[in-house]
Write a protein that holds these residues in place. Structure first.
Motif, PDB file in Angstrom:
ATOM      1  N   SER A   4      36.982  46.188  49.933  1.00 58.93           N
ATOM      2  CA  SER A   4      36.477  46.387  48.573  1.00 58.93           C
ATOM      3  C   SER A   4      36.633  45.101  47.773  1.00 58.93           C
ATOM      4  CB  SER A   4      37.204  47.537  47.878  1.00 58.93           C
ATOM      5  OG  SER A   4      38.569  47.217  47.684  1.00 58.93           O
ATOM      6  N   LEU A   5      35.891  45.021  46.682  1.00 62.42           N
ATOM      7  CA  LEU A   5      35.972  43.871  45.778  1.00 62.42           C
ATOM      8  C   LEU A   5      35.438  44.284  44.420  1.00 62.42           C
ATOM      9  CD1 LEU A   5      33.093  41.345  46.609  1.00 62.42           C
ATOM     10  CD2 LEU A   5      33.161  43.688  47.447  1.00 62.42           C
ATOM     11  N   THR A   6      35.730  43.470  43.433  1.00 65.19           N
ATOM     12  CA  THR A   6      35.284  43.741  42.072  1.00 65.19           C
ATOM     13  C   THR A   6      33.964  43.026  41.821  1.00 65.19           C
ATOM     14  OG1 THR A   6      37.558  43.980  41.281  1.00 65.19           O
ATOM     15  CG2 THR A   6      35.868  43.516  39.635  1.00 65.19           C
ATOM     16  N   LEU A   7      32.960  43.794  41.337  1.00 66.32           N
ATOM     17  CA  LEU A   7      31.643  43.238  41.061  1.00 66.32           C
ATOM     18  C   LEU A   7      31.228  43.568  39.631  1.00 66.32           C
ATOM     19  CD1 LEU A   7      29.736  44.201  44.350  1.00 66.32           C
ATOM     20  CD2 LEU A   7      30.660  41.954  43.726  1.00 66.32           C
ATOM     21  N   PRO A   8      30.420  42.704  39.033  1.00 65.00           N
ATOM     22  CA  PRO A   8      29.941  42.959  37.668  1.00 65.00           C
ATOM     23  C   PRO A   8      28.877  44.050  37.644  1.00 65.00           C
ATOM     24  CG  PRO A   8      28.926  40.979  38.531  1.00 65.00           C
ATOM     25  CD  PRO A   8      29.943  41.414  39.557  1.00 65.00           C
ATOM     26  N   GLN A   9      28.781  44.732  36.508  1.00 65.33           N
ATOM     27  CA  GLN A   9      27.803  45.798  36.309  1.00 65.33           C
ATOM     28  C   GLN A   9      26.761  45.361  35.275  1.00 65.33           C
ATOM     29  OE1 GLN A   9      28.177  48.778  38.201  1.00 65.33           O
ATOM     30  NE2 GLN A   9      29.612  47.328  39.139  1.00 65.33           N
ATOM     31  N   ASP A 372      33.799  41.618  56.633  1.00 67.15           N
ATOM     32  CA  ASP A 372      35.000  40.947  56.146  1.00 67.15           C
ATOM     33  C   ASP A 372      34.686  39.545  55.644  1.00 67.15           C
ATOM     34  OD1 ASP A 372      34.338  40.172  58.729  1.00 67.15           O
ATOM     35  OD2 ASP A 372      36.418  39.983  59.396  1.00 67.15           O
ATOM     36  N   LEU A 373      33.881  38.801  56.412  1.00 71.52           N
ATOM     37  CA  LEU A 373      33.479  37.461  55.991  1.00 71.52           C
ATOM     38  C   LEU A 373      32.622  37.525  54.732  1.00 71.52           C
ATOM     39  CD1 LEU A 373      33.207  34.374  56.506  1.00 71.52           C
ATOM     40  CD2 LEU A 373      31.150  34.915  57.849  1.00 71.52           C
ATOM     41  N   MET A 378      31.934  36.558  49.023  1.00 74.04           N
ATOM     42  CA  MET A 378      31.490  37.095  47.743  1.00 74.04           C
ATOM     43  C   MET A 378      32.613  37.004  46.708  1.00 74.04           C
ATOM     44  SD  MET A 378      28.775  38.224  46.404  1.00 74.04           S
ATOM     45  CE  MET A 378      28.148  39.131  44.979  1.00 74.04           C
ATOM     46  N   LYS A 379      33.841  37.258  47.130  1.00 68.39           N
ATOM     47  CA  LYS A 379      34.967  37.125  46.208  1.00 68.39           C
ATOM     48  C   LYS A 379      35.097  35.687  45.700  1.00 68.39           C
ATOM     49  CE  LYS A 379      37.800  40.854  48.173  1.00 68.39           C
ATOM     50  NZ  LYS A 379      39.029  41.187  48.949  1.00 68.39           N
TER      51      LYS A 379
END
Length: 390
Positions: A4-9, A372-373, A378-379
């Protein structure tokens, strides 16, 4: 453990996104298709040597050629030095010549490898073109270069011709001259102005119906020299109208990155072959889907290819000509290059929200080959653009 990762909305907030996709396995040998499938391929920048990316972008030829081997291994033909390779938007004619030379030489060493090369007039500044003869000479130079190096030409639309032509007869004159001289059969390219605003009114009209008549007349007059025509209008009704009226033996290649799934499958009587930029980005998925279609398994074809369509529509959203950024973004996420930079700095043509949605849609379409890559990269991109991770 789920990735998981944090993405903008779109509303300006942030949300945690959990990956759900499943990577596809690769074929042990290049599959056989019952549709001709060209993937228009991108070029890879070399940021370590790229001192002037707008004026003289440096190309990483090793990675650029490696990506072509990736496409060949999946059964695709390559549409070389086309708009996906940033022709006229980062790659000039000198760079295209080097790309064509290298790709044609590389293909000779790969059993079964095939490609056709874009030939246009992009070394002729439209403002400097004074007559149709200038356009003809420009086409002659580029088609001649491709043929000299053993290649087949895709006759790209000409900005200079669009600027100079006063009537459909001017298109007939130019195309008739070039096709009459061609050594091999040529693929024509009907590129809509959503891909290049300077091509508005191509074939002598801004309306589809009269433009269609002009194209069909050019094909009829030069039928022995036309292998087919790629149509990129992002309107499946227009493509079907063209497809239904092509002479026997002249192929329709879909360039519709919005509706390619249904156009390739066909309507039970006729279907389109493919020459698509999106195949660069979704090559493993498109390969597996096309192999299923060739085996008579239309259900599997749809199950694999249809989830890629929302992704493609996002990548090719208005302004459509910036779609190259999304294609290269996915090549980077999937490990085909170790950076996300492009000739002319084209990666800046799309914003953070666009890339975040492309990432989500790619995951849902099983396009992230190594989740995973992709998530790690993206992070890193999010951090550079000001979105920290928990």
């Amino acid at each position: 453990m789920p990735i998981s990762l944090t993405l903008p909305q779109p509303d300006g907030g942030l949300a945690r996104y959990h990956l759900v996709g499943t990577p596809l396995g690769r074929p042990t040998a290049a599959p056989v298709f019952n549709r001709i499938a060209y993937a228009a391929a991108h070029v890879v920048s070399d940021p370590r040597r790229d001192a002037r990316p707008w004026e003289a972008p440096a190309i990483d030829w090793e990675r650029t050629m490696a990506f072509r081997h990736h496409l060949w291994s999946l059964g695709f033909r390559i549409a070389e030095a086309m708009d996906t390779a940033q022709r006229g938007m980062g790659l000039d004619w000198a760079g295209a010549q080097e790309l064509i030379r290298r790709s044609l030489a590389e293909a000779k060493a790969v059993p079964g490898a095939d490609l056709a090369c874009g030939a246009g007039t992009d070394h002729l500044n439209p403002a400097d073109a004074r007559s149709l003869d200038d356009v003809i000479r420009a086409y002659e130079e580029q088609v001649g270069f491709v043929e000299k190096h053993g290649g087949r030409a895709i006759m790209m639309a000409s900005r200079a011709l669009a600027r100079l032509a006063a009537s459909p007869d001017d298109y007939r004159k130019v195309y008739g001259r070039i096709l009459g001289q061609a050594k091999d059969r040529v693929v024509l390219h009907w590129l809509g102005d959503m891909f290049d605003p300077q091509l508005a009114g191509y074939w002598g009209s801004r309306d589809f119906a009269p433009a269609l008549e002009t194209v069909l007349s050019i094909i009829a007059e030069n039928r022995g020299k036309v292998e087919g025509i790629k149509i990129s209008l992002l309107d499946n009704a227009c493509e079907v109208a063209l497809r239904n009226r092509l002479p026997e033996g002249v192929l329709c290649f879909t360039g519709d990155d919005f509706n390619y799934a249904e156009l390739i499958e066909g309507d039970g009587q006729k279907y389109s072959h493919a020459l698509l930029g999106i195949f660069d980005a979704v090559a493993p998925q498109a390969s597996k889907a096309l192999a299923a279609l060739a085996a008579g398994d239309a259900a599997t074809f749809r199950a694999i290819i249809e989830p890629t369509v929302p992704l493609s529509r996002k990548i090719f959203e208005v302004p459509t000509q910036y779609y190259k950024a999304g294609v290269v973004f996915l090549a980077w996420l999937n490990g085909h290059q170790d950076h996300f930079t492009m000739p002319a700095g084209m990666q800046s043509a799309r914003g953070l929200l666009h890339y975040a949605e492309v990432f989500r849609l790619a995951d849902r379409a099983n396009v992230l080959d190594r989740p995973d890559l992709a998530a790690a990269r993206m992070k890193n991109l999010m951090a550079v653009l000001g979105v920290g991770q928990d």
